[in-house]
Design a protein around this motif. Structure first.
Motif, PDB file in Angstrom:
ATOM      1  N   ASN A   1       7.888  10.467   5.072  1.00  0.00           N
ATOM      2  CA  ASN A   1       8.758  11.166   6.036  1.00  0.00           C
ATOM      3  C   ASN A   1      10.213  10.774   5.803  1.00  0.00           C
ATOM      4  O   ASN A   1      10.795  10.066   6.616  1.00  0.00           O
TER       5      ASN A   1
ATOM      6  N   LEU B   1       1.485  13.758   1.208  1.00  0.00           N
ATOM      7  CA  LEU B   1       2.416  14.772   1.691  1.00  0.00           C
ATOM      8  C   LEU B   1       3.835  14.217   1.733  1.00  0.00           C
ATOM      9  O   LEU B   1       4.062  13.063   2.100  1.00  0.00           O
TER      10      LEU B   1
ATOM     11  N   GLN C   1       2.076   4.832   0.951  1.00  0.00           N
ATOM     12  CA  GLN C   1       1.968   5.669   2.152  1.00  0.00           C
ATOM     13  C   GLN C   1       1.324   7.004   1.801  1.00  0.00           C
ATOM     14  O   GLN C   1       1.574   7.569   0.750  1.00  0.00           O
ATOM     15  N   ASP C   2       0.500   7.518   2.715  1.00  0.00           N
ATOM     16  CA  ASP C   2      -0.122   8.822   2.479  1.00  0.00           C
ATOM     17  C   ASP C   2       0.786   9.962   2.906  1.00  0.00           C
ATOM     18  O   ASP C   2       0.657  11.071   2.440  1.00  0.00           O
ATOM     19  N   THR C   3       1.662   9.673   3.836  1.00  0.00           N
ATOM     20  CA  THR C   3       2.622  10.679   4.261  1.00  0.00           C
ATOM     21  C   THR C   3       4.014  10.076   4.175  1.00  0.00           C
ATOM     22  O   THR C   3       4.254   9.004   4.715  1.00  0.00           O
TER      23      THR C   3
ATOM     24  N   TRP D   1      -7.352  13.893   1.050  1.00  0.00           N
ATOM     25  CA  TRP D   1      -6.158  14.542   1.571  1.00  0.00           C
ATOM     26  C   TRP D   1      -5.011  14.277   0.599  1.00  0.00           C
ATOM     27  O   TRP D   1      -4.826  13.154   0.155  1.00  0.00           O
TER      28      TRP D   1
ATOM     29  N   VAL E   1       6.984  15.173   3.755  1.00  0.00           N
ATOM     30  CA  VAL E   1       7.401  16.005   4.883  1.00  0.00           C
ATOM     31  C   VAL E   1       8.928  16.017   4.963  1.00  0.00           C
ATOM     32  O   VAL E   1       9.554  14.976   5.124  1.00  0.00           O
TER      33      VAL E   1
ATOM     34  N   LYS F   1       0.826  -1.205   0.000  1.00  0.00           N
ATOM     35  CA  LYS F   1       0.000   0.000   0.000  1.00  0.00           C
ATOM     36  C   LYS F   1       0.863   1.259   0.000  1.00  0.00           C
ATOM     37  O   LYS F   1       1.882   1.309   0.680  1.00  0.00           O
TER      38      LYS F   1
END
Lengths: 168, 282
Positions: free
Chosen positions: B8, B48, B4-6, B45, B50, B2
């Protein structure tokens, strides 16, 4: 839309924690809705009122402008962690009480956290620095004079040991 | 697996690899982007990227001829850096008056540049300091003067696979200032701002750059005012001429923060204030 939670490790009020946080939550929402720490107030949610001010790695920040996934590795202090034990208030909180710097109380947690951050960096702030340091915190009740007096009183009367834990 | 939505990343290499994917929103601090996303917390959303975790992008470094500022450097760090205080006082000044303590502790120079607001407070100082941006993708590396970076409000020439990886300022010592006007001193977005950098020898202005904020679709230079000043002796009359010229060069609009007529007039006033202070200190 299915979202994947993000695993974060952080320290909250001196206590190490590991949690999975929704990627689209702010630190403010995570504190209040995820952990039940409702002392940090939700005002404008766009960084203008300062009601959600917390200490993040030793600095004052707006919890509404930090994403929950951004707290990985951070040390966070909220109003719940300011007083060390039971019923005894922290000297900064005590000064706010004694100077009538609390009216409706909504801005007070943020004001106290901004005061902690200020005194961490500057033990004897000038009036100009003091006002500048609280410029990001709005109060609609007091007219600020009592708050400035409380910060001054705390700065003058408090022992350094009351600030030590916030450095960690 | 899957997606990742964010994301880092902890290294620049990971960040650039991630940025190769389309439709990523970059977060460097987040004080602007989270306000923009605030109204859609419960709607789809964006993914992102980050950048906070990339420590290598958060440094101010002194080289032989220039200073490098990493995009993750915060306004607070710029405000208190002795290097910036020495080589870019305008930038330190701008960083110290933007937002509030809380905002300055999170807001970054890379975010302020990439956000591309004509009212972004660090941008006019970077114009007059002749800053260069370094833009990296997985396979490409290019540099450009900051003035070539902006196309319009919120619009830049940054490609979807690129990141701003450094901001460079030459170590030539110049005097100068950053002045702005807002509804209140703290937490107000600038209605109008003026930055200047000058080299003055024996009272003669050898070189000068002036940049105006919030009075055009991007930050702009006041070329006519600069031309009037260059090569001449700084005095009260010259300052008046330059202020009048700069005022004419501004092309502001009426919007929620101010009106065009006020902004135009204040450009001249701010330039006059800044230059007069320099004259008085000579």
């Amino acid at each position: 839309m299915v979202t994947t939670d993000v695993a974060v490790k952080f320290t909250l009020n001196g206590i190490p924690m590991e949690r999975d946080v929704p990627p689209n939550w702010t630190l403010l929402r995570f504190l209040r809705d995820g952990l039940g720490f409702t002392g940090t107030k939700c005002g404008c949610e766009i960084g203008e009122c300062g009601a959600c001010t917390v200490i993040f790695n030793g600095e004052a920040v707006n919890a509404c402008l930090v994403l929950a996934p951004q707290i990985d590795g951070a040390s966070i202090w909220t109003i719940e962690g300011v007083a060390s034990s039971g019923r005894k208030l922290h000297p900064i909180q005590q000064a706010f009480v004694e100077c009538d710097a609390v009216h409706c109380g909504f801005c007070s947690p943020g004001m106290v956290m901004s005061t902690v951050a200020l005194l961490l960096h500057n033990r004897i702030p000038s009036n100009a620095v003091l006002k500048e340091s609280l410029a990001g915190n709005l109060c609609r009740c007091t007219g600020y004079l009592q708050i400035i007096e409380a910060v001054r009183k705390a700065a003058e009367s408090m022992d350094d040991m009351h600030l030590e834990k916030f450095r960690r | 697996m899957k997606e990742q939505d964010t994301i880092n990343p902890s290294s620049l290499r990971q960040a650039l690899a991630a940025k190769a994917r389309p439709n990523l929103v970059v977060v460097a601090g987040g004080t602007d982007i989270l306000v923009q996303l605030h109204d859609r917390v419960d709607r789809p959303w964006p993914k992102l990227l980050v950048l906070d975790g990339i420590k290598a992008l958060g440094k101010i470094t002194l080289h032989d001829d220039f200073v490098t500022i990493g995009p993750n450097v915060t306004f607070s760090e710029i405000e208190s850096s002795p290097i910036i205080g020495k080589y870019a006082p305008q930038l330190a000044q701008a960083a110290s008056v933007a937002g509030s303590v809380q905002i300055r502790n999170r807001a970054t120079i890379g975010g302020n540049v990439a956000n591309a607001s004509p009212a972004g407070d660090l941008i006019p100082p970077l114009y007059v300091l002749g800053a260069t941006l370094e833009l990296l993708s997985v396979r490409t590396k290019r540099s450009m003067p900051i003035e070539k970076f902006f196309v319009g409000p919120g619009k830049t020439v940054l490609k979807s696979n690129e990141l701003i990886t450094a901001i460079r300022i030459s170590k030539v010592k110049r005097i100068g200032f950053f002045l702005r006007l807002g509804t209140r001193q703290a937490l107000a977005i600038s209605k109008v701002s003026v930055a200047a950098a000058l080299m003055i020898k024996s009272g003669i202005i050898l070189d000068v750059k002036i940049a105006l904020g919030a009075v055009a679709p991007t930050v702009i230079r006041a070329g006519v005012a600069e031309e009037l000043l260059r090569g001449n002796r700084l005095d009260a009359k010259l300052i008046d001429h330059a202020a009048e010229a700069a005022s004419k060069e501004a092309r502001p609009i009426d919007d929620i923060r101010s009106v065009a007529a006020y902004r135009k007039e204040m450009v001249g006033i701010l330039l006059k204030r800044g230059l007069t202070k320099i004259l008085e200190s000579m």
